[in-house]
Write a protein that holds these residues in place. Structure first.
Motif, mmCIF file in Angstrom:
data_model
loop_
_atom_site.group_PDB
_atom_site.id
_atom_site.type_symbol
_atom_site.label_atom_id
_atom_site.label_comp_id
_atom_site.label_asym_id
_atom_site.label_seq_id
_atom_site.Cartn_x
_atom_site.Cartn_y
_atom_site.Cartn_z
ATOM 1 N N GLU A 33 38.900 57.529 42.820
ATOM 2 C CA GLU A 33 40.097 57.863 43.596
ATOM 3 C C GLU A 33 40.545 56.670 44.451
ATOM 4 N N LEU A 34 39.603 55.988 45.077
ATOM 5 C CA LEU A 34 39.947 54.824 45.903
ATOM 6 C C LEU A 34 40.531 53.697 45.068
ATOM 7 N N VAL A 35 39.964 53.447 43.880
ATOM 8 C CA VAL A 35 40.532 52.419 42.991
ATOM 9 C C VAL A 35 41.936 52.836 42.561
ATOM 10 N N ASN A 36 42.140 54.124 42.290
ATOM 11 C CA ASN A 36 43.478 54.609 41.930
ATOM 12 C C ASN A 36 44.478 54.417 43.070
ATOM 13 N N ARG A 37 44.048 54.675 44.301
ATOM 14 C CA ARG A 37 44.939 54.471 45.454
ATOM 15 C C ARG A 37 45.307 52.996 45.590
ATOM 16 N N LEU A 38 44.327 52.139 45.372
ATOM 17 C CA LEU A 38 44.577 50.693 45.428
ATOM 18 C C LEU A 38 45.574 50.292 44.342
ATOM 19 N N HIS A 39 45.415 50.845 43.163
ATOM 20 C CA HIS A 39 46.315 50.566 42.048
ATOM 21 C C HIS A 39 47.755 50.997 42.397
ATOM 22 N N VAL A 90 23.848 42.650 43.759
ATOM 23 C CA VAL A 90 24.793 41.685 43.174
ATOM 24 C C VAL A 90 26.225 42.207 43.324
ATOM 25 N N LEU A 91 26.430 43.480 43.001
ATOM 26 C CA LEU A 91 27.766 44.069 43.108
ATOM 27 C C LEU A 91 28.240 44.102 44.558
ATOM 28 N N ALA A 95 31.506 42.292 46.094
ATOM 29 C CA ALA A 95 32.497 43.047 46.867
ATOM 30 C C ALA A 95 32.742 42.398 48.224
ATOM 31 N N VAL A 96 31.680 41.982 48.889
ATOM 32 C CA VAL A 96 31.817 41.331 50.193
ATOM 33 C C VAL A 96 32.553 39.997 50.046
ATOM 34 N N ASP A 97 32.261 39.258 48.985
ATOM 35 C CA ASP A 97 32.977 37.994 48.722
ATOM 36 C C ASP A 97 34.478 38.252 48.540
ATOM 37 N N ILE A 98 34.807 39.297 47.781
ATOM 38 C CA ILE A 98 36.214 39.658 47.571
ATOM 39 C C ILE A 98 36.860 40.010 48.910
ATOM 40 N N GLN A 99 36.142 40.816 49.692
ATOM 41 C CA GLN A 99 36.649 41.233 51.001
ATOM 42 C C GLN A 99 36.900 40.018 51.896
ATOM 43 N N VAL A 109 45.295 41.542 46.480
ATOM 44 C CA VAL A 109 44.899 42.604 45.554
ATOM 45 C C VAL A 109 45.896 42.573 44.400
ATOM 46 N N THR A 110 45.396 42.227 43.224
ATOM 47 C CA THR A 110 46.230 42.057 42.030
ATOM 48 C C THR A 110 45.724 42.966 40.919
ATOM 49 N N PHE A 111 46.472 42.990 39.816
ATOM 50 C CA PHE A 111 46.034 43.778 38.666
ATOM 51 C C PHE A 111 44.711 43.242 38.114
ATOM 52 N N GLU A 112 44.502 41.933 38.190
ATOM 53 C CA GLU A 112 43.232 41.356 37.721
ATOM 54 C C GLU A 112 42.059 41.874 38.547
ATOM 55 N N LEU A 113 42.245 41.924 39.845
ATOM 56 C CA LEU A 113 41.195 42.446 40.727
ATOM 57 C C LEU A 113 40.947 43.930 40.429
ATOM 58 N N LEU A 114 42.011 44.679 40.220
ATOM 59 C CA LEU A 114 41.880 46.098 39.883
ATOM 60 C C LEU A 114 41.128 46.282 38.572
ATOM 61 N N ASP A 115 41.421 45.439 37.587
ATOM 62 C CA ASP A 115 40.703 45.515 36.305
ATOM 63 C C ASP A 115 39.219 45.241 36.505
ATOM 64 N N PHE A 116 38.896 44.248 37.333
ATOM 65 C CA PHE A 116 37.494 43.933 37.627
ATOM 66 C C PHE A 116 36.806 45.146 38.257
ATOM 67 N N LEU A 117 37.440 45.752 39.270
ATOM 68 C CA LEU A 117 36.856 46.908 39.958
ATOM 69 C C LEU A 117 36.677 48.080 38.989
ATOM 70 N N SER A 118 37.689 48.302 38.171
ATOM 71 C CA SER A 118 37.636 49.388 37.187
ATOM 72 C C SER A 118 36.513 49.163 36.189
#
Length: 144
Positions: A33-39, A90-91, A95-99, A109-118
């Motif tokens: 749900e959170l990834v969907n909200r980000l998308h 590792v994950l 995530a902290v590096d991304i943050q 926050v881009t579609f590439e980042l969303l694809d990575f998270l997904s």
């Protein structure tokens, strides 16, 4: 793009992600749900500060979710605890590096980042966590 495409979530929760572990399944659904909200925020072109709040929520919840899983691993004496915890570590670091990169405005926050998270969420759910669920179900069958 038809109307159905617009109504479909970026990450559709389905039975293939269901592990039969209610607490873990509920947390996985929340992560989806959170990834969907980000998308939605990215698709709608909303301000990156809004995306940043959801990204923070997603990362915090992921850390909380990993802690839940690790408590369960220890309680069940899961033999793959160390390797699964290493994967979590590792994950979490990714995530902290991304943050941090986001906060320092090095990334958005881009579609590439969303694809990575997904991709990592789907992979983690259907591989590592499935292995744990099968272990738990095997123990339950033995104890009958």
């Amino acid at each position: 793009m038809g109307e159905d495409d617009r109504n479909m979530a970026f990450m559709e929760w389905s039975e293939r992600y269901q592990l039969g572990l209610p607490e873990v399944d509920a947390q996985h659904q929340q992560l989806f749900e959170l990834v969907n909200r980000l998308h939605e925020i990215v698709v709608n072109g909303e301000d990156q500060s809004v995306a940043g709040k959801i990204l923070d929520e997603l990362i915090d919840y992921t850390v909380e979710h990993f802690a839940t899983e690790e408590r369960m691993f220890l309680a069940q004496q899961y033999p793959h605890y160390e390797e699964h915890k290493h994967e979590h570590d590792v994950l979490t670091q990714q995530a902290v590096d991304i943050q941090n990169d986001f906060r320092e405005k090095q990334i958005t926050v881009t579609f590439e980042l969303l694809d990575f998270l997904s991709d990592w969420l789907k992979k983690h759910t259907t591989e590592s966590d499935l292995q744990y669920a099968e272990f738990v179900q095997g123990k339950e069958e033995l104890s009958g």
